[in-house]
Design a protein around this motif. Structure first.
Motif, PDB file in Angstrom:
ATOM      1  N   LYS A  58       0.766  -1.174   0.121  1.00 50.29           N
ATOM      2  CA  LYS A  58      -0.211  -0.010  -0.122  1.00 50.29           C
ATOM      3  C   LYS A  58       0.879   1.061   0.026  1.00 50.29           C
ATOM      4  CE  LYS A  58      -3.415   2.035   3.049  1.00 50.29           C
ATOM      5  NZ  LYS A  58      -4.260   1.730   4.073  1.00 50.29           N
ATOM      6  N   ILE A  59       0.994   1.994  -1.178  1.00 53.27           N
ATOM      7  CA  ILE A  59       1.632   3.319  -1.134  1.00 53.27           C
ATOM      8  C   ILE A  59       0.964   4.464  -1.247  1.00 53.27           C
ATOM      9  CG2 ILE A  59       3.385   4.174  -3.007  1.00 53.27           C
ATOM     10  CD1 ILE A  59       3.908   1.413  -3.894  1.00 53.27           C
ATOM     11  N   LEU A  60       1.499   5.321  -0.372  1.00 51.60           N
ATOM     12  CA  LEU A  60       0.973   6.784  -0.619  1.00 51.60           C
ATOM     13  C   LEU A  60       1.667   7.556  -1.299  1.00 51.60           C
ATOM     14  CD1 LEU A  60      -1.436   8.156   1.188  1.00 51.60           C
ATOM     15  CD2 LEU A  60       0.526   9.027   2.696  1.00 51.60           C
TER      16      LEU A  60
ATOM     17  N   HIS B 218       0.921  -2.753  -7.089  1.00 50.72           N
ATOM     18  CA  HIS B 218       0.828  -2.152  -5.595  1.00 50.72           C
ATOM     19  C   HIS B 218      -0.386  -1.336  -5.874  1.00 50.72           C
ATOM     20  CE1 HIS B 218       4.989  -3.092  -4.747  1.00 50.72           C
ATOM     21  NE2 HIS B 218       5.380  -2.587  -5.712  1.00 50.72           N
ATOM     22  N   ASP B 219      -1.175  -1.183  -4.499  1.00 51.96           N
ATOM     23  CA  ASP B 219      -2.113  -0.280  -4.493  1.00 51.96           C
ATOM     24  C   ASP B 219      -1.670   1.165  -4.006  1.00 51.96           C
ATOM     25  OD1 ASP B 219      -4.537   0.559  -3.594  1.00 51.96           O
ATOM     26  OD2 ASP B 219      -4.809  -0.663  -1.431  1.00 51.96           O
TER      27      ASP B 219
ATOM     28  N   SER C  53      -5.369   7.908   5.484  1.00 52.13           N
ATOM     29  CA  SER C  53      -4.754   6.622   4.836  1.00 52.13           C
ATOM     30  C   SER C  53      -4.664   5.516   5.867  1.00 52.13           C
ATOM     31  CB  SER C  53      -3.295   7.135   4.106  1.00 52.13           C
ATOM     32  OG  SER C  53      -2.374   7.139   5.285  1.00 52.13           O
TER      33      SER C  53
ATOM     34  N   LYS D  21      -2.284   2.924   8.172  1.00 57.38           N
ATOM     35  CA  LYS D  21      -0.834   2.441   7.746  1.00 57.38           C
ATOM     36  C   LYS D  21      -0.518   2.099   6.422  1.00 57.38           C
ATOM     37  CE  LYS D  21       0.384   1.760  12.305  1.00 57.38           C
ATOM     38  NZ  LYS D  21       1.823   1.273  12.878  1.00 57.38           N
ATOM     39  N   VAL D  22       0.379   2.203   6.041  1.00 59.18           N
ATOM     40  CA  VAL D  22       1.052   2.061   4.521  1.00 59.18           C
ATOM     41  C   VAL D  22       2.385   1.443   4.745  1.00 59.18           C
ATOM     42  CG1 VAL D  22      -0.335   4.223   3.615  1.00 59.18           C
ATOM     43  CG2 VAL D  22       2.117   4.509   4.274  1.00 59.18           C
ATOM     44  N   ASP D  23       2.670   0.782   3.530  1.00 57.57           N
ATOM     45  CA  ASP D  23       3.966   0.220   3.371  1.00 57.57           C
ATOM     46  C   ASP D  23       5.166   1.124   2.716  1.00 57.57           C
ATOM     47  OD1 ASP D  23       2.982  -2.254   4.165  1.00 57.57           O
ATOM     48  OD2 ASP D  23       1.839  -2.257   2.502  1.00 57.57           O
TER      49      ASP D  23
ATOM     50  N   ILE E   2       5.592   5.399   1.691  1.00 57.73           N
ATOM     51  CA  ILE E   2       5.284   6.859   1.248  1.00 57.73           C
ATOM     52  C   ILE E   2       6.504   7.307   0.176  1.00 57.73           C
ATOM     53  CG2 ILE E   2       5.239   9.289   2.177  1.00 57.73           C
ATOM     54  CD1 ILE E   2       4.954   8.130   4.949  1.00 57.73           C
TER      55      ILE E   2
ATOM     56  N   TYR F 118       3.020   5.935  10.747  1.00 62.21           N
ATOM     57  CA  TYR F 118       1.697   5.421   9.925  1.00 62.21           C
ATOM     58  C   TYR F 118       2.642   4.346   8.888  1.00 62.21           C
ATOM     59  CZ  TYR F 118      -1.075   8.627  11.786  1.00 62.21           C
ATOM     60  OH  TYR F 118      -1.827   9.528  12.959  1.00 62.21           O
ATOM     61  N   VAL F 119       3.994   4.135   8.921  1.00 59.85           N
ATOM     62  CA  VAL F 119       4.691   3.337   7.854  1.00 59.85           C
ATOM     63  C   VAL F 119       4.661   1.909   8.722  1.00 59.85           C
ATOM     64  CG1 VAL F 119       6.822   2.703   6.803  1.00 59.85           C
ATOM     65  CG2 VAL F 119       5.736   5.104   6.717  1.00 59.85           C
TER      66      VAL F 119
END
Ligand code: NAP
Length: 187
Positions: free
Chosen positions: A2-4, A24-25, A53, A55-57, A59, A100-101
């Motif tokens: 999950k990428i921001l 990726h999402d 958002s 948590k993400v994997d 940024i 959040y990562v």
């Protein structure tokens, strides 16, 4: 993953988003367009962004303006603008976004060749670009939970094959690199 992706609608964002979306999402972010609207020069917006958002994997930031101008036409406000918009915005993104990562995730900032290889009229851009690189190299030493921090430093993107840019981002999010300045299109 999950990428921001902050700055998804920009010149660089538009090139990398479709490639990243293959595997990726991607959650796109911008001030006026995107899945989430946020101005990363405002701390309250950054906090709101991560609350939305979750948590993400990874940024990835490809946003942050700075000012071009001959030295004798520059005044301090030009430097302040780049420092605020490109440097401090990205530092705040790291300081707040870290929480959040996910473990072993990554944060990739944007700098630019001008930071290391300036030309006349570029001091307003060189200052924030160079400082982003310095921040990345120093802060990467203290990243918690296996999180990695890198910067992409491209030359003018019209001089770079789009695929080189995409590969640099994939390298930053998928490899073990930490504290790296990934240079693209340097001659
Ligand atoms: N293009 C190049 O040749 C090149 C080369 C080397 C380095 N760079 C660096 O790469 C970065 C992106 O360049 P670019 O050419 O892709 O820029 P761009 O075309 O102007 O796009 C910038 C993107 O970031 C978003 N954005 C700008 N400020 C923001 C903010 N405060 N908060 C949230 N989103 C924001 C914009 O959307 P909204 O307007 O909707 O917010 C847009 O999606 C810049 O820092 C630039 O210095 C660019």
């Amino acid at each position: 993953m999950k990428i921001l992706l902050i700055g998804a609608t920009g010149a660089i964002g538009r090139l990398i988003q479709p490639a990243l979306q293959i595997d990726h999402d991607v959650i796109s972010v911008g001030r006026s367009n995107g899945d989430i609207l946020a101005d990363i020069s405002a701390i309250t917006d950054i906090r709101h962004l991560f609350k939305r958002s979750g948590k993400v994997d990874a940024i990835i930031c490809v946003a942050g303006s700075s000012v071009t101008g001959e030295l004798d036409a520059m005044d301090i406000t030009g430097y302040e603008a780049g420092i605020q918009q490109k440097l401090l915005s990205q530092i705040n993104l790291v300081l707040i976004g870290l929480n959040y990562v996910n473990d072993n995730g990554s944060i990739t900032l944007i700098s630019g060749k001008i930071g290391e290889s300036p030309v006349k009229g570029s001091s307003g851009k060189a200052v924030p670009n160079g400082a982003v690189n310095s921040f990345v190299k120093a802060a990467a030493l203290e990243m918690p939970r296996g999180i990695r921090l890198n910067a992409i430093s491209p030359a003018k993107i019209s001089d770079i094959p789009a695929n080189d840019l995409v590969l640099a981002y994939i390298k930053s999010i998928e490899s073990k690199l930490n504290g790296a300045i990934i240079r693209i299109g340097y001659k």
